[in-house]
Motif scaffolding. Sequence first.
Motif, mmCIF file in Angstrom:
data_model
loop_
_atom_site.group_PDB
_atom_site.id
_atom_site.type_symbol
_atom_site.label_atom_id
_atom_site.label_comp_id
_atom_site.label_asym_id
_atom_site.label_seq_id
_atom_site.Cartn_x
_atom_site.Cartn_y
_atom_site.Cartn_z
ATOM 1 N N LYS A 189 1.633 12.323 8.086
ATOM 2 C CA LYS A 189 1.842 12.311 6.634
ATOM 3 C C LYS A 189 2.422 10.982 6.167
ATOM 4 C CE LYS A 189 2.473 17.315 6.370
ATOM 5 N NZ LYS A 189 3.453 18.419 6.173
ATOM 6 N N GLY A 190 3.338 10.438 6.947
ATOM 7 C CA GLY A 190 3.916 9.156 6.581
ATOM 8 C C GLY A 190 2.883 8.053 6.495
ATOM 9 N N LYS A 195 1.130 10.598 -1.527
ATOM 10 C CA LYS A 195 2.377 10.626 -2.310
ATOM 11 C C LYS A 195 3.434 9.671 -1.766
ATOM 12 C CE LYS A 195 4.662 14.571 -0.035
ATOM 13 N NZ LYS A 195 5.200 15.930 -0.257
ATOM 14 N N TYR A 196 3.241 9.178 -0.541
ATOM 15 C CA TYR A 196 4.198 8.237 0.031
ATOM 16 C C TYR A 196 3.749 6.792 -0.138
ATOM 17 C CZ TYR A 196 6.034 12.422 2.348
ATOM 18 O OH TYR A 196 6.553 13.655 2.599
ATOM 19 N N MET A 197 2.607 6.576 -0.750
ATOM 20 C CA MET A 197 2.065 5.220 -0.839
ATOM 21 C C MET A 197 2.452 4.556 -2.156
ATOM 22 S SD MET A 197 -1.734 5.696 0.775
ATOM 23 C CE MET A 197 -2.008 6.698 2.233
ATOM 24 N N ASN A 198 2.439 3.232 -2.122
ATOM 25 C CA ASN A 198 2.759 2.442 -3.304
ATOM 26 C C ASN A 198 1.542 1.599 -3.670
ATOM 27 O OD1 ASN A 198 4.229 1.229 -5.356
ATOM 28 N ND2 ASN A 198 5.084 -0.348 -4.026
ATOM 29 N N ASN A 199 0.410 2.287 -3.894
ATOM 30 C CA ASN A 199 -0.832 1.553 -4.140
ATOM 31 C C ASN A 199 -1.466 1.921 -5.476
ATOM 32 O OD1 ASN A 199 -1.785 4.110 -3.609
ATOM 33 N ND2 ASN A 199 -2.774 3.587 -1.674
ATOM 34 N N ASP A 200 -0.653 2.339 -6.440
ATOM 35 C CA ASP A 200 -1.174 2.598 -7.779
ATOM 36 C C ASP A 200 -1.809 1.323 -8.332
ATOM 37 O OD1 ASP A 200 -0.154 5.116 -7.582
ATOM 38 O OD2 ASP A 200 1.642 4.716 -8.783
ATOM 39 N N GLY A 201 -2.895 1.484 -9.046
ATOM 40 C CA GLY A 201 -3.543 0.339 -9.663
ATOM 41 C C GLY A 201 -4.671 -0.250 -8.858
ATOM 42 N N ILE A 202 -4.912 0.271 -7.632
ATOM 43 C CA ILE A 202 -6.029 -0.231 -6.825
ATOM 44 C C ILE A 202 -7.290 0.552 -7.167
ATOM 45 C CG2 ILE A 202 -6.988 -0.425 -4.499
ATOM 46 C CD1 ILE A 202 -4.263 -1.031 -3.437
ATOM 47 N N VAL A 203 -8.320 -0.164 -7.545
ATOM 48 C CA VAL A 203 -9.634 0.429 -7.797
ATOM 49 C C VAL A 203 -10.589 -0.194 -6.795
ATOM 50 C CG1 VAL A 203 -11.494 0.782 -9.457
ATOM 51 C CG2 VAL A 203 -9.113 0.718 -10.250
ATOM 52 N N SER A 204 -11.107 0.632 -5.882
ATOM 53 C CA SER A 204 -11.863 0.110 -4.751
ATOM 54 C C SER A 204 -13.284 0.635 -4.725
ATOM 55 C CB SER A 204 -11.161 0.501 -3.444
ATOM 56 O OG SER A 204 -11.873 0.024 -2.326
ATOM 57 N N LYS A 205 -14.194 -0.172 -4.184
ATOM 58 C CA LYS A 205 -15.570 0.249 -3.965
ATOM 59 C C LYS A 205 -15.743 0.936 -2.609
ATOM 60 C CE LYS A 205 -17.626 -3.369 -6.853
ATOM 61 N NZ LYS A 205 -18.582 -4.507 -6.922
#
Length: 377
Positions: A189-190, A195-205
């Motif tokens: 889970k870690g 919910k533990y990640m800090n990757n808001d704002g990434i838009v990926s193909k």
Amino acid sequence: MLGQYLHGWRRLPSIGVAFYKPTARTYSTARNKVACYVSTINDAYTNLAIEEWLLRDTEPNQYILYLWRNTPCVVVGRNQNPFKECNLRFMQQHGIPLVRRRSGGGAVYHDMGNSIYTIYMPREEFSRKANAELVSRALQQLDIPAYVNERHDITVDGHKVSGSAYKIISARAYHHGTMLIDTDTQMLKGCLSKKYMNNDGIVSKGVESVPSPVTNLREYSYTIDHQQFCESVLSEFVDAYNDGLPIEPVVFNETNVHQLPEKVENTRKELQTWDWIWGQTPEFTHNVDHQFSWGAVRASIRSRHGMILEADLSTGSGDADQVTIISAIGVALEGCRYSQNAVMDAIEKIKIEIPGLINSGNQSIVNDVKEWLHSRL
């Protein structure tokens, strides 16, 4: 049948030098159309290299079962974005390496409580459903009420115990999957929980993983282990493809793996390179903003193949020097590797290319932006 090869994990037979002259295809031709390979090596790069070699260098009409497991690592699919799929900071803190495999599918956590199976067959005979059901039957042999859901995941009581992926080439195909026997679910889970990640704002193909609730087989059996699982899967495999006739597994271990063809070691080395692990990352954009005491900063970064192609940094500050330094950092980020160190590399570029721009008057602003982007990239 398999117990004599797996029992104790130390008393393993050598498979003999003759097997390796010159390729797996030579050996396959001399045997039945069905074979089993077991690796007691726990290095993910080595096991994935062997997996690729078995796909490329065995007879197209042969059915093969390959059984293996790895020390802790996170393995992403060929077309995935690890910056979006993985908690890279958590992995770095816990010494868990990132590995990129040759097949598609989602990100998975490996450790010694997580067994891995690969089933090879002719392309025209390939069926994800049939392979998943074979492994599900193996669990039912062990009194574990497993079943295959609509996504071809193997589940127990609605919780996934095995995710899988596949690869198809001209005449061959394989289906491989993990089996959660007694894995460290907190580490899993870690590494992978959104919910533990800090990757808001990434838009990926890239291909995104589909999160599912998971459980260990240990919750349903006190005796299940890697050996039992392997023996049960092998039993179902020979029933399905060898009329129930037993086959003698071929064992790869630390002693004889060095006798494998050179292409295995070459693949292993390639899988460890920056160009493969990070350079295969599909194009994505990352948009972030932050309010500092001296003003707001917005960053829009576009990356492809692990490199920053464009970086637009802007600020609402009315101070001309602040606007200049923020813009300069954005320009300097272009051409850097997308990583936590990117902004430090950019600042070093500025110091070389625009001497005097970074001075004592704006050093605090530079430090603020450096720490912020270091925490977000």
